[in-house]
Design an enzyme around this catalytic site. Sequence first.
Site, mmCIF file in Angstrom:
data_model
loop_
_atom_site.group_PDB
_atom_site.id
_atom_site.type_symbol
_atom_site.label_atom_id
_atom_site.label_comp_id
_atom_site.label_asym_id
_atom_site.label_seq_id
_atom_site.Cartn_x
_atom_site.Cartn_y
_atom_site.Cartn_z
ATOM 1 N N ASP A 8 15.923 25.583 90.082
ATOM 2 C CA ASP A 8 16.275 24.483 90.983
ATOM 3 C C ASP A 8 17.022 23.432 90.149
ATOM 4 O O ASP A 8 17.344 23.657 88.975
ATOM 5 C CB ASP A 8 15.038 23.930 91.699
ATOM 6 C CG ASP A 8 14.071 23.194 90.780
ATOM 7 O OD1 ASP A 8 14.291 23.179 89.551
ATOM 8 O OD2 ASP A 8 13.082 22.630 91.293
ATOM 9 N N CYS A 66 11.796 25.778 87.149
ATOM 10 C CA CYS A 66 11.863 24.573 87.985
ATOM 11 C C CYS A 66 11.338 23.420 87.131
ATOM 12 O O CYS A 66 11.284 23.544 85.903
ATOM 13 C CB CYS A 66 11.118 24.745 89.313
ATOM 14 S SG CYS A 66 9.332 24.943 89.198
ATOM 15 N N THR A 68 8.275 22.000 86.796
ATOM 16 C CA THR A 68 7.026 22.345 86.108
ATOM 17 C C THR A 68 6.896 23.839 85.836
ATOM 18 O O THR A 68 6.046 24.241 85.035
ATOM 19 C CB THR A 68 5.817 21.948 86.975
ATOM 20 O OG1 THR A 68 5.936 22.636 88.235
ATOM 21 C CG2 THR A 68 5.765 20.445 87.213
ATOM 22 N N HIS A 99 -0.491 41.649 77.647
ATOM 23 C CA HIS A 99 -1.661 41.866 78.499
ATOM 24 C C HIS A 99 -1.318 42.007 79.986
ATOM 25 O O HIS A 99 -2.037 42.680 80.715
ATOM 26 C CB HIS A 99 -2.660 40.710 78.339
ATOM 27 C CG HIS A 99 -3.374 40.729 77.023
ATOM 28 N ND1 HIS A 99 -4.489 39.956 76.772
ATOM 29 C CD2 HIS A 99 -3.135 41.422 75.881
ATOM 30 C CE1 HIS A 99 -4.913 40.181 75.535
ATOM 31 N NE2 HIS A 99 -4.099 41.053 74.965
ATOM 32 N N HIS A 134 -5.518 47.024 79.590
ATOM 33 C CA HIS A 134 -4.667 46.084 80.320
ATOM 34 C C HIS A 134 -3.911 46.789 81.447
ATOM 35 O O HIS A 134 -3.626 46.198 82.484
ATOM 36 C CB HIS A 134 -3.704 45.387 79.359
ATOM 37 C CG HIS A 134 -4.405 44.681 78.248
ATOM 38 N ND1 HIS A 134 -5.236 43.609 78.473
ATOM 39 C CD2 HIS A 134 -4.446 44.930 76.917
ATOM 40 C CE1 HIS A 134 -5.749 43.207 77.323
ATOM 41 N NE2 HIS A 134 -5.292 44.003 76.363
HETATM 42 C C1 RB5 Z 1 11.378 19.216 91.994
HETATM 43 O O1 RB5 Z 1 11.336 17.835 92.029
HETATM 44 C C2 RB5 Z 1 10.023 19.770 91.566
HETATM 45 O O2 RB5 Z 1 9.095 19.560 92.583
HETATM 46 C C3 RB5 Z 1 10.145 21.222 91.231
HETATM 47 O O3 RB5 Z 1 11.106 21.399 90.257
HETATM 48 C C4 RB5 Z 1 8.908 21.922 90.704
HETATM 49 O O4 RB5 Z 1 8.350 21.218 89.632
HETATM 50 C C5 RB5 Z 1 7.919 22.341 91.705
HETATM 51 O O5 RB5 Z 1 6.941 23.048 91.403
#
Ligand code: RB5
Length: 150
Positions: A8, A66, A68, A99, A134
């Site tokens: 993203d 993304c 996180t 694993h 595994h």
């Molecule tokens: C985008 O702002 C953020 O929500 C996305 O990149 C991600 O971290 C969602 O899990």
Amino acid sequence: MVVSIASDHAGYDLRMTVKKHLEEMGLEVIDGGAVSSTESFSYVEAGKKVATDVMTGKADRGVAICGTGIGISMVCNKFKGIRCALCHDEYTARMSRQHNNANIIAMGGRVVGSSVALAMIDTYFAEEFAGGRHAVRVGDISSLEEVNFK
Ligand code: RB5
């Protein structure tokens, strides 16, 4: 090996760094997702792209990014046959292969710096699945898909 990578907007900058690194490793890269870090692009769409490429065999492995890594890994794991591992360091990247036989690595562009991310990529693509006990557990994960994925 063909690698599908998508992100993203929050993962765009790290994706560009990782994409260049993958190409320098001699891997064929399919690039998708956000076209910039400023134009909003859903991690759901980016995850769908990577997971579909891997699920259909268009790509052998995937890299999903993304902010996180959480949202995009959730999306990828909704696809049959996908084992997407959200990794934060070299240890989790190594274990995801040894694993869990992960076929997609996810990471957070707002969590890891580029040095850690590239070390994770090197480890993830170098490590092999250990098999043995595994393999039984990974097989058990696949069995859950037969029950829960219609
Ligand atoms: C985008 O702002 C953020 O929500 C996305 O990149 C991600 O971290 C969602 O899990």
